[in-house]
Write a protein that holds these residues in place. Structure first.
Motif, mmCIF file in Angstrom:
data_model
loop_
_atom_site.group_PDB
_atom_site.id
_atom_site.type_symbol
_atom_site.label_atom_id
_atom_site.label_comp_id
_atom_site.label_asym_id
_atom_site.label_seq_id
_atom_site.Cartn_x
_atom_site.Cartn_y
_atom_site.Cartn_z
ATOM 1 N N PRO A 1 0.858 -0.961 0.227
ATOM 2 C CA PRO A 1 0.093 0.119 -0.424
ATOM 3 C C PRO A 1 1.092 1.833 0.310
ATOM 4 O O PRO A 1 1.824 0.898 0.420
ATOM 5 C CB PRO A 1 -0.531 -0.048 0.933
ATOM 6 C CG PRO A 1 -0.053 -0.826 2.621
ATOM 7 C CD PRO A 1 1.040 -1.921 0.931
ATOM 8 N N ALA A 2 0.350 2.702 -0.832
ATOM 9 C CA ALA A 2 1.035 3.617 -0.739
ATOM 10 C C ALA A 2 0.073 4.640 -0.024
ATOM 11 O O ALA A 2 -1.096 4.589 -1.073
ATOM 12 C CB ALA A 2 2.151 3.021 -1.827
ATOM 13 N N PHE A 3 0.832 5.884 -0.020
ATOM 14 C CA PHE A 3 -0.287 6.747 0.147
ATOM 15 C C PHE A 3 0.240 8.177 -0.858
ATOM 16 O O PHE A 3 1.510 8.708 -0.508
ATOM 17 C CB PHE A 3 -0.732 7.687 1.056
ATOM 18 C CG PHE A 3 -1.277 6.145 2.664
ATOM 19 C CD1 PHE A 3 -2.558 6.046 2.279
ATOM 20 C CD2 PHE A 3 -0.092 5.853 3.080
ATOM 21 C CE1 PHE A 3 -3.169 5.510 3.350
ATOM 22 C CE2 PHE A 3 -1.098 4.360 4.118
ATOM 23 C CZ PHE A 3 -2.409 4.622 4.129
ATOM 24 N N VAL A 4 -1.068 8.209 -1.842
ATOM 25 C CA VAL A 4 0.146 9.771 -2.663
ATOM 26 C C VAL A 4 -0.712 11.040 -2.174
ATOM 27 O O VAL A 4 -2.015 11.180 -1.988
ATOM 28 C CB VAL A 4 -0.630 9.789 -4.216
ATOM 29 C CG1 VAL A 4 0.609 10.295 -4.951
ATOM 30 C CG2 VAL A 4 0.277 8.039 -4.507
ATOM 31 N N VAL A 5 0.387 11.767 -1.359
ATOM 32 C CA VAL A 5 -0.268 13.440 -1.488
ATOM 33 C C VAL A 5 -0.614 14.101 -2.641
ATOM 34 O O VAL A 5 0.951 14.613 -3.750
ATOM 35 C CB VAL A 5 0.303 13.807 -0.392
ATOM 36 C CG1 VAL A 5 -0.368 15.273 -0.166
ATOM 37 C CG2 VAL A 5 0.036 13.087 1.631
ATOM 38 N N LEU A 6 -1.557 14.351 -3.570
ATOM 39 C CA LEU A 6 -1.083 15.454 -4.195
ATOM 40 C C LEU A 6 -1.811 17.070 -3.600
ATOM 41 O O LEU A 6 -2.668 17.160 -3.428
ATOM 42 C CB LEU A 6 -2.636 15.141 -5.592
ATOM 43 C CG LEU A 6 -2.508 13.961 -5.367
ATOM 44 C CD1 LEU A 6 -3.948 13.150 -6.642
ATOM 45 C CD2 LEU A 6 -1.370 13.366 -6.285
ATOM 46 N N THR A 7 -0.801 17.513 -4.481
ATOM 47 C CA THR A 7 -0.722 18.842 -4.040
ATOM 48 C C THR A 7 -0.988 20.264 -5.083
ATOM 49 O O THR A 7 -0.690 20.085 -6.503
ATOM 50 C CB THR A 7 0.126 19.750 -3.403
ATOM 51 O OG1 THR A 7 0.949 19.814 -3.282
ATOM 52 C CG2 THR A 7 0.540 18.423 -1.948
ATOM 53 N N LEU A 8 -1.544 21.720 -5.079
ATOM 54 C CA LEU A 8 -2.006 22.077 -5.774
ATOM 55 C C LEU A 8 -1.523 23.415 -5.547
ATOM 56 O O LEU A 8 -2.270 24.518 -4.811
ATOM 57 C CB LEU A 8 -3.171 22.413 -6.653
ATOM 58 C CG LEU A 8 -3.823 22.731 -7.865
ATOM 59 C CD1 LEU A 8 -2.701 21.673 -9.269
ATOM 60 C CD2 LEU A 8 -5.275 22.473 -7.848
#
Length: 78
Positions: free
Chosen positions: A16-23
């Motif tokens: 499992p992995a968690f991706v943090v997407l920021t703008l």
């Protein structure tokens, strides 16, 4: 450090992995960071929030490319 070579179709090769997407403020610059723990992903999201950036945390699954091998370091040898 000993490791175990794991084939791509072995269940130990999937993680499992968690991706943090920021703008960014300009709305044009997106950033993606991959974390292996929810704790670290949440910390990154908190930093983005403090900086005034929009963010999402997406749960993903890391899967090796078929036909490749992964080296699992620190795993139990069988």
């Amino acid at each position: 450090m000993a490791g175990v070579v794991v084939k791509a179709d072995d269940s130990r090769a999937v993680a499992p992995a968690f991706v943090v997407l920021t703008l960014d403020d300009d709305g044009a610059t997106a950033r993606r960071r991959v974390f292996l723990s929810l704790h670290n992903a949440v910390k990154a999201a908190e930093r983005a929030q403090k900086a005034g950036r929009r963010f999402d945390i997406v749960l993903c699954q890391l899967v090796p490319v078929p036909g490749s091998a992964a080296l699992v370091v620190g795993g139990e040898d069988e």
